[in-house]
Design an enzyme around this catalytic site. Structure first.
Site, PDB file in Angstrom:
ATOM      1  N   ASP A  27      34.351 -11.487 -53.281  1.00 15.34           N
ATOM      2  CA  ASP A  27      33.104 -10.900 -52.789  1.00 15.34           C
ATOM      3  C   ASP A  27      32.453 -10.103 -53.916  1.00 15.34           C
ATOM      4  O   ASP A  27      33.123  -9.364 -54.647  1.00 15.34           O
ATOM      5  CB  ASP A  27      33.380  -9.996 -51.575  1.00 15.34           C
ATOM      6  CG  ASP A  27      32.113  -9.673 -50.802  1.00 15.34           C
ATOM      7  OD1 ASP A  27      31.975 -10.143 -49.665  1.00 15.34           O
ATOM      8  OD2 ASP A  27      31.244  -8.956 -51.361  1.00 15.34           O
ATOM      9  N   ILE A  28      31.137 -10.230 -54.033  1.00 15.53           N
ATOM     10  CA  ILE A  28      30.400  -9.573 -55.111  1.00 15.53           C
ATOM     11  C   ILE A  28      30.340  -8.055 -54.908  1.00 15.53           C
ATOM     12  O   ILE A  28      30.112  -7.306 -55.853  1.00 15.53           O
ATOM     13  CB  ILE A  28      28.970 -10.180 -55.184  1.00 15.53           C
ATOM     14  CG1 ILE A  28      28.366 -10.017 -56.552  1.00 15.53           C
ATOM     15  CG2 ILE A  28      28.070  -9.635 -54.104  1.00 15.53           C
ATOM     16  CD1 ILE A  28      27.064 -10.803 -56.732  1.00 15.53           C
ATOM     17  N   ASN A  87      32.195 -11.784 -39.512  1.00 14.92           N
ATOM     18  CA  ASN A  87      31.006 -11.165 -38.931  1.00 14.92           C
ATOM     19  C   ASN A  87      30.102 -12.279 -38.416  1.00 14.92           C
ATOM     20  O   ASN A  87      29.862 -13.260 -39.122  1.00 14.92           O
ATOM     21  CB  ASN A  87      30.279 -10.342 -39.992  1.00 14.92           C
ATOM     22  CG  ASN A  87      31.126  -9.194 -40.504  1.00 14.92           C
ATOM     23  OD1 ASN A  87      31.894  -8.609 -39.758  1.00 14.92           O
ATOM     24  ND2 ASN A  87      31.008  -8.874 -41.791  1.00 14.92           N
ATOM     25  N   GLY A  96      27.051  -8.019 -37.805  1.00 17.52           N
ATOM     26  CA  GLY A  96      26.936  -7.599 -39.195  1.00 17.52           C
ATOM     27  C   GLY A  96      26.880  -8.747 -40.191  1.00 17.52           C
ATOM     28  O   GLY A  96      27.103  -8.548 -41.387  1.00 17.52           O
ATOM     29  N   GLN A  97      26.551  -9.943 -39.706  1.00 24.31           N
ATOM     30  CA  GLN A  97      26.501 -11.099 -40.603  1.00 24.31           C
ATOM     31  C   GLN A  97      25.209 -11.058 -41.425  1.00 24.31           C
ATOM     32  O   GLN A  97      24.116 -10.926 -40.870  1.00 24.31           O
ATOM     33  CB  GLN A  97      26.566 -12.399 -39.792  1.00 24.31           C
ATOM     34  CG  GLN A  97      26.630 -13.645 -40.671  1.00 24.31           C
ATOM     35  CD  GLN A  97      26.862 -14.917 -39.855  1.00 24.31           C
ATOM     36  OE1 GLN A  97      26.769 -14.906 -38.622  1.00 24.31           O
ATOM     37  NE2 GLN A  97      27.167 -16.000 -40.541  1.00 24.31           N
ATOM     38  N   HIS A 139      31.895 -17.701 -43.226  1.00 24.10           N
ATOM     39  CA  HIS A 139      32.873 -17.273 -44.227  1.00 24.10           C
ATOM     40  C   HIS A 139      33.856 -16.321 -43.560  1.00 24.10           C
ATOM     41  O   HIS A 139      33.473 -15.558 -42.669  1.00 24.10           O
ATOM     42  CB  HIS A 139      32.202 -16.609 -45.433  1.00 24.10           C
ATOM     43  CG  HIS A 139      31.212 -15.545 -45.056  1.00 24.10           C
ATOM     44  ND1 HIS A 139      29.935 -15.846 -44.612  1.00 24.10           N
ATOM     45  CD2 HIS A 139      31.311 -14.204 -45.023  1.00 24.10           C
ATOM     46  CE1 HIS A 139      29.291 -14.725 -44.336  1.00 24.10           C
ATOM     47  NE2 HIS A 139      30.113 -13.706 -44.567  1.00 24.10           N
ATOM     48  N   HIS A 142      36.142 -13.148 -44.348  1.00 21.69           N
ATOM     49  CA  HIS A 142      36.482 -12.097 -45.303  1.00 21.69           C
ATOM     50  C   HIS A 142      37.996 -11.916 -45.295  1.00 21.69           C
ATOM     51  O   HIS A 142      38.607 -11.819 -44.214  1.00 21.69           O
ATOM     52  CB  HIS A 142      35.865 -10.755 -44.895  1.00 21.69           C
ATOM     53  CG  HIS A 142      34.364 -10.712 -44.911  1.00 21.69           C
ATOM     54  ND1 HIS A 142      33.648 -10.147 -45.946  1.00 21.69           N
ATOM     55  CD2 HIS A 142      33.444 -11.152 -44.022  1.00 21.69           C
ATOM     56  CE1 HIS A 142      32.338 -10.229 -45.684  1.00 21.69           C
ATOM     57  NE2 HIS A 142      32.193 -10.834 -44.507  1.00 21.69           N
TER      58      HIS A 142
END
Ligand code: AMP
Ligand code: ZN
Length: 112
Positions: A29-30, A85, A91-92, A98, A100
């Protein structure tokens, strides 16, 4: 459709794959929220887990969870968390399914 994760999966946007096969890709994750924060996604575009369920691709669903839990097991000696999410209240922010994978610190509950 302009989907950032489709562009990553297609190689248009560079990302370092931590796992990749014909069906599933895992990247860092960035904006990591824990010492380990990975994203595991199907290469094919599905907006969320409901869309994948609607597509009834049981093999892809199983592989997504198998890869996510394997990465969690490898990187979270004391445990890990898998999160999907879904939708605005969930909270997507990226509408390409994806999972997490979070690990490396005690994670609070409830998540907020
Ligand atoms: P969500 O809010 O559950 O949809 O998660 C989207 C996640 O994608 C967030 O944690 C972002 O930090 C992450 N993200 C967005 N763009 C990128 C990118 N180019 N490379 C890696 N992770 C990204
Ligand atoms: Zn996509």
């Amino acid at each position: 459709m302009d989907c950032i994760f489709c562009r990553i999966a297609g190689g248009e946007i560079p990302a370092t794959p931590l796992y990749r096969d014909d069906d599933v890709l895992a990247i860092a994750d960035i904006n990591p929220q824990a010492p380990t924060h990975l994203l595991v996604m199907p290469i094919a575009h599905h907006a969320n887990i409901g869309a994948l369920s609607d597509a009834a691709d049981a093999a892809l669903t199983a592989k997504l969870f198998a890869v996510a839990s394997q990465l969690g097991r490898e990187r979270g000696a004391n445990g890990y968390r898998l999160v999907m999410n879904t939708g605005a209240d969930g909270g997507q922010t990226v509408d390409h399914l994806h999972v997490h994978v979070l690990a490396g610190r005690p994670l609070g509950w409830p998540p907020g």
